[in-house]
Write a protein that holds these residues in place. Structure first.
Motif, PDB file in Angstrom:
ATOM      1  N   ASP A  28      12.140  -7.798   6.762  1.00 55.82           N
ATOM      2  CA  ASP A  28      11.193  -8.755   6.205  1.00 55.82           C
ATOM      3  C   ASP A  28      10.170  -8.107   5.286  1.00 55.82           C
ATOM      4  O   ASP A  28       9.447  -8.806   4.589  1.00 55.82           O
ATOM      5  N   TYR A  29      10.058  -6.784   5.331  1.00 58.27           N
ATOM      6  CA  TYR A  29       9.011  -6.133   4.566  1.00 58.27           C
ATOM      7  C   TYR A  29       9.220  -6.312   3.074  1.00 58.27           C
ATOM      8  O   TYR A  29      10.317  -6.184   2.555  1.00 58.27           O
ATOM      9  N   ASP A  30       8.117  -6.583   2.389  1.00 56.75           N
ATOM     10  CA  ASP A  30       8.138  -6.683   0.929  1.00 56.75           C
ATOM     11  C   ASP A  30       7.458  -5.435   0.395  1.00 56.75           C
ATOM     12  O   ASP A  30       6.246  -5.285   0.461  1.00 56.75           O
ATOM     13  N   TYR A  31       8.242  -4.488  -0.083  1.00 55.84           N
ATOM     14  CA  TYR A  31       7.688  -3.242  -0.588  1.00 55.84           C
ATOM     15  C   TYR A  31       6.984  -3.498  -1.909  1.00 55.84           C
ATOM     16  O   TYR A  31       7.459  -4.242  -2.753  1.00 55.84           O
ATOM     17  N   VAL A  32       5.844  -2.861  -2.092  1.00 54.72           N
ATOM     18  CA  VAL A  32       5.080  -3.087  -3.303  1.00 54.72           C
ATOM     19  C   VAL A  32       5.007  -1.804  -4.109  1.00 54.72           C
ATOM     20  O   VAL A  32       5.070  -0.712  -3.572  1.00 54.72           O
ATOM     21  N   CYS A  54       4.384   4.150  -3.935  1.00 56.16           N
ATOM     22  CA  CYS A  54       5.417   3.793  -2.970  1.00 56.16           C
ATOM     23  C   CYS A  54       6.670   4.584  -3.342  1.00 56.16           C
ATOM     24  O   CYS A  54       7.208   4.429  -4.436  1.00 56.16           O
ATOM     25  N   VAL A  55       7.129   5.464  -2.440  1.00 57.27           N
ATOM     26  CA  VAL A  55       8.238   6.367  -2.742  1.00 57.27           C
ATOM     27  C   VAL A  55       9.283   6.300  -1.630  1.00 57.27           C
ATOM     28  O   VAL A  55       9.004   5.849  -0.515  1.00 57.27           O
ATOM     29  N   ASP A  56      10.493   6.763  -1.914  1.00 59.92           N
ATOM     30  CA  ASP A  56      11.550   6.830  -0.909  1.00 59.92           C
ATOM     31  C   ASP A  56      11.203   7.856   0.162  1.00 59.92           C
ATOM     32  O   ASP A  56      10.659   8.927  -0.141  1.00 59.92           O
ATOM     33  N   GLY A  68      13.254   2.322  10.467  1.00 59.87           N
ATOM     34  CA  GLY A  68      13.288   0.883  10.255  1.00 59.87           C
ATOM     35  C   GLY A  68      12.914   0.451   8.859  1.00 59.87           C
ATOM     36  O   GLY A  68      12.972  -0.733   8.534  1.00 59.87           O
ATOM     37  N   TYR A  69      12.521   1.383   8.004  1.00 63.20           N
ATOM     38  CA  TYR A  69      12.235   1.104   6.599  1.00 63.20           C
ATOM     39  C   TYR A  69      12.515   2.381   5.813  1.00 63.20           C
ATOM     40  O   TYR A  69      12.653   3.464   6.407  1.00 63.20           O
ATOM     41  N   ASN A  70      12.652   2.289   4.507  1.00 63.33           N
ATOM     42  CA  ASN A  70      13.071   3.468   3.746  1.00 63.33           C
ATOM     43  C   ASN A  70      12.120   3.863   2.622  1.00 63.33           C
ATOM     44  O   ASN A  70      12.444   4.744   1.828  1.00 63.33           O
ATOM     45  N   LYS A  71      10.959   3.223   2.556  1.00 61.37           N
ATOM     46  CA  LYS A  71       9.964   3.613   1.565  1.00 61.37           C
ATOM     47  C   LYS A  71       8.619   3.829   2.247  1.00 61.37           C
ATOM     48  O   LYS A  71       8.319   3.194   3.261  1.00 61.37           O
ATOM     49  N   MET A  72       7.807   4.716   1.684  1.00 63.05           N
ATOM     50  CA  MET A  72       6.538   5.104   2.284  1.00 63.05           C
ATOM     51  C   MET A  72       5.473   5.253   1.206  1.00 63.05           C
ATOM     52  O   MET A  72       5.773   5.367   0.018  1.00 63.05           O
ATOM     53  N   CYS A 117       5.231   0.655   2.935  1.00 67.87           N
ATOM     54  CA  CYS A 117       4.609   0.184   1.699  1.00 67.87           C
ATOM     55  C   CYS A 117       4.219  -1.287   1.814  1.00 67.87           C
ATOM     56  O   CYS A 117       5.080  -2.167   1.805  1.00 67.87           O
ATOM     57  N   LEU A 118       2.946  -1.532   1.936  1.00 66.70           N
ATOM     58  CA  LEU A 118       2.391  -2.878   1.921  1.00 66.70           C
ATOM     59  C   LEU A 118       1.192  -2.865   0.987  1.00 66.70           C
ATOM     60  O   LEU A 118       0.814  -1.822   0.456  1.00 66.70           O
ATOM     61  N   ASP A 119       0.567  -4.017   0.796  1.00 68.29           N
ATOM     62  CA  ASP A 119      -0.519  -4.069  -0.177  1.00 68.29           C
ATOM     63  C   ASP A 119      -1.859  -3.615   0.396  1.00 68.29           C
ATOM     64  O   ASP A 119      -2.887  -3.706  -0.258  1.00 68.29           O
TER      65      ASP A 119
END
Length: 310
Positions: A28-32, A54-56, A68-72, A117-119
């Motif tokens: 559900d995460y929306d990476y920004v 926001c990077v891999d 559980g997610y692939n960007k940080m 990565c969130l806002d």
């Protein structure tokens, strides 16, 4: 996979009673993509020399594989501004994951080392920090580590947006260990995990052991022969009569040391004036995983270890 089974990463939203909370799964995460104007004062108004990005999550950041997610976000929530620093700092925590001291350990650590990565920055929930600390600090003490000041739980939110985990027993105290084996001696040999542990250690030795003695609450290993795969902080003056310590290991079983014949792989770090063991393995050439580990040692080069516990 996370320790403890199938654990979902959640953002826990606390609302007034007239609202329903929404729980988000990783998908559900929306990476920004962070904009320059967010940059220098992202994260609690702190100043950074470069804008937030926001990077891999890189492949050579094993602490956060499968989280559980692939960007940080960089800078992260521990004030690390470069990926090089993140990887060096995070490497010291990799061995703790294999101890399964709490099912939320990886999510808690990665929410800080590799925040999603969130806002806006989302910190781990205080109760998650407390649960991981209570489950893992007793294990860390076997390696000479206290719970570090930088992870002090009272700095994290209690009643705000925060990161948590959900699993059948995530909010309960960890179950007692099936055995009372010394944590330094309870790791099954898996090539990749053993290699990561070696890279996170300050020294790695191939040895034969002359004797094992109790020394207060510790156990000390007196060596006969030794060869350094990685010598790290061991100084020349200490090498001849090197003694290694199994911290808090005087009374817990370490089956690898029941028979002192043969050779051993010993991993560890220096704490004050002692050389502390973090893993004890038989040097077993008949073990397929051990042979895979040795091939990897010969072909690959570890990043420079950098301890974050002190």
């Amino acid at each position: 996979m996370l320790p403890g089974g199938n654990i979902w990463l959640l953002v826990v939203l606390w609302f007034t009673p007239c609202h329903l909370s929404r729980v988000s799964q990783p998908s559900d995460y929306d990476y920004v993509s962070f904009q320059p104007e967010l940059g220098r004062q992202y994260q609690s108004g702190r100043f950074y020399s470069r804008p937030a990005q926001c990077v891999d999550i890189p492949q050579d950041l094993p602490l956060c594989h499968g989280v559980g997610y692939n960007k940080m976000v960089l800078p992260n929530l521990l004030d690390h501004e470069t990926m090089v620093e993140v990887k060096y700092q995070a490497s010291s925590w990799v061995p703790l994951l294999s101890k399964n001291c709490h099912p939320g350990t990886q999510v808690f650590l990665c929410s800080l080392f590799a925040p999603v990565c969130l806002d806006r920055p989302i910190y781990p929930c205080r109760w998650l920090c407390e649960a991981v600390r209570d489950g893992c600090e007793p294990v860390m003490q076997y390696f000479g580590f206290p719970w570090p000041e930088m992870l002090r739980c009272d700095q994290f939110p209690r009643d705000d947006v925060c990161i948590a985990v959900t699993s059948p027993n995530a909010t309960q105290a960890p179950r007692p260990r099936k055995t009372e084996v010394c944590p330094q001696c309870d790791s099954e040999i898996k090539a990749d995990t053993l290699y990561e542990h070696m890279c996170a250690s300050e020294f790695a030795l191939k040895v034969t052991i002359r004797d094992v003695k109790k020394d207060g609450g510790d156990r000390k290993l007196v060596l006969r022969k030794k060869k350094a795969l990685k010598k790290g902080p061991i100084q020349k003056k200490d090498w001849g009569d090197l003694v290694l310590y199994l911290k808090n290991g005087a009374n817990c079983p370490c089956h690898q040391l029941d028979q002192l014949s043969g050779q051993f792989l010993l991993l560890g770090r220096k704490l004050k004036n002692q050389h502390i063991l973090t893993a004890v393995h038989k040097w077993d050439k008949s073990n397929r995983e051990f042979n895979r580990f040795m091939r990897k040692v010969k072909k690959s080069k570890c990043p420079k270890p950098h301890s974050v516990f002190m």
